[in-house]
Design an enzyme around this catalytic site. Structure first.
Site, short mmCIF file in Angstrom:
data_model
loop_
_atom_site.label_atom_id
_atom_site.label_comp_id
_atom_site.label_asym_id
_atom_site.label_seq_id
_atom_site.Cartn_x
_atom_site.Cartn_y
_atom_site.Cartn_z
N ARG A 1 0.84 -1.20 0.00
CA ARG A 1 0.00 0.00 0.00
C ARG A 1 0.87 1.25 0.00
NH1 ARG A 1 -0.47 4.60 2.50
NH2 ARG A 1 -0.13 3.55 4.50
N HIS B 1 3.26 4.51 -3.49
CA HIS B 1 3.63 5.90 -3.74
C HIS B 1 4.92 6.01 -4.55
CE1 HIS B 1 0.54 7.87 -1.36
NE2 HIS B 1 0.80 7.09 -0.34
N SER C 1 4.18 11.17 8.95
CA SER C 1 4.00 11.24 7.49
C SER C 1 5.16 11.91 6.78
CB SER C 1 2.71 11.98 7.16
OG SER C 1 1.60 11.40 7.79
N HIS D 1 3.74 4.49 12.74
CA HIS D 1 4.13 4.35 11.33
C HIS D 1 5.22 5.38 11.05
CE1 HIS D 1 3.01 3.72 6.94
NE2 HIS D 1 3.72 4.85 6.88
N HIS E 1 8.57 7.10 8.84
CA HIS E 1 9.24 7.32 7.57
C HIS E 1 10.70 7.67 7.86
CE1 HIS E 1 5.23 8.23 5.33
NE2 HIS E 1 5.51 6.95 5.34
#
EC number: 4.1.3.39
Length: 338
Positions: free
Chosen positions: A14, A18, A168, A195, A197
């Site tokens: 998912r 990107h 994010s 989550h 990055h």
């Protein structure tokens, strides 16, 4: 006291979308899903990068439709749970019903970090349809720890059975994560997820900080597959968790092989931290802006670094890529050049 078990939530199919403009096909999805299931990955998230129902000219047309992606993954995984993501405004209740009909076990409903209210109806629908409902707060660095905790409390009140915060923009340091996860775990009685990055190279360290602060679910992607500098690297995270004694139920050797497969078949190259990814993390801008910023900056003859700084000043959100030209206009009017 034994280290707590950590559930690793694999977002390769998912969030990785990107990095390839949402162009994964059914064969690629099937092959990786088989490998992840074989490795004992407990949850695999599948879909368009922006979630079900998001395929569009604005954020990218998907090569493979939602139903095909979800059905393909479901049929390939006799053991792993199938998850997907939805953003209110893109996905509808019809999309939710279709996703659950095609075998989705977990639906994450994502909203901007101060707008949990928009998740209420969708979380209720998911529960009514018999799937697990989870709430996600995006761009979480834009809210203070106590505000994130209050927003998570709202989502739990709406029916969320777990809550997650996304870094994010890849802008967190471990102490930022500790403060936020501590506030949230104190405020809610459901599992908390993180989550990360990797824009500042801190994704694994931040994930460990989240666990130490009480998170019990960590998101990751094979080889870090994702936009810009990528996500928390799945196989590295599993190895580090293993070193610290946290059970995951994942076979490290097999998940490393799954990551090798992902590198060969899903991505043109593994993500790296280049100067653009670095500045997007520093500026607090979602990594999905990288490619459109680079293209627009080149056409306009301005520095991508300056564009990211200007976008960060505007506190842009995912889906607001249409603000890039205006940011460039501001820079050119100021006489900015590479």
């Amino acid at each position: 006291m034994n280290p707590p078990t950590v559930t690793v939530h694999d977002s390769t199919l998912r969030d990785g979308q990107h990095a390839v403009r949402h162009q994964l096909d059914a064969d690629q999805i099937r092959a990786y899903a088989v490998a992840a299931d074989t490795a004992g990955v407990p949850v695999l998230e599948v879909g368009h990068g922006n979630g079900i129902g998001a395929s569009s000219r604005q954020v990218g047309l998907s090569k493979t439709d939602d139903a095909t992606m979800l059905t393909t993954a479901r049929e390939a995984m006799p053991h792993s749970r199938l998850a997907t993501l939805m953003l209110p405004g893109w996905a509808t209740s019809t999309d939710l019903r279709s996703a659950i009909r095609h075998g989705v076990d977990i639906v994450r409903v994502a909203a901007h970090c101060t707008e949990a209210d928009v998740t209420e109806r969708h979380l209720g629908v998911i529960r009514d349809l018999g799937a697990e409902a989870q709430g996600v707060l995006l761009m979480s660095h834009l809210a203070a720890p106590d505000e994130l905790a209050a927003q998570c409390q709202r989502m739990v009140g709406y029916g969320a059975q777990a809550v997650c915060i996304f870094d994010s923009a890849g802008t967190y340091l471990p102490e930022d994560v500790t403060a936020r996860i501590t506030a949230i775990t104190t405020a809610v009685d459901v599992p908390v997820a993180f989550h990360g990055h990797n824009n500042l190279g801190m994704a694994v360290a931040n994930s460990l900080a989240a666990v130490r602060a009480g998170a019990r679910v960590l998101d990751a992607c094979a080889r870090g597959f994702g936009a810009g500098a990528g996500n928390t690297q799945l196989e590295v995270l599993v190895a580090v968790l293993e070193r610290y004694g946290h059970p995951t139920g994942i076979d490290l050797r097999l998940v490393a092989q799954a990551a090798d497969l992902a590198e060969r078949t899903l991505m043109p190259a593994p993500p790296t931290i280049d100067s653009t990814s670095l500045v997007s993390g520093l500026a607090g801008v979602f990594s999905g802006f990288k490619k459109p910023v680079l293209a627009a900056a080149q056409r306009a003859g301005v520095s991508p670094w300056d564009v990211f700084v200007e976008l960060g000043r505007r506190r842009v959100l995912a889906g607001q890529e249409d603000l890039i030209p205006d940011a460039i206009n501001t820079l050119t009017s100021m006489g900015e050049r590479p």
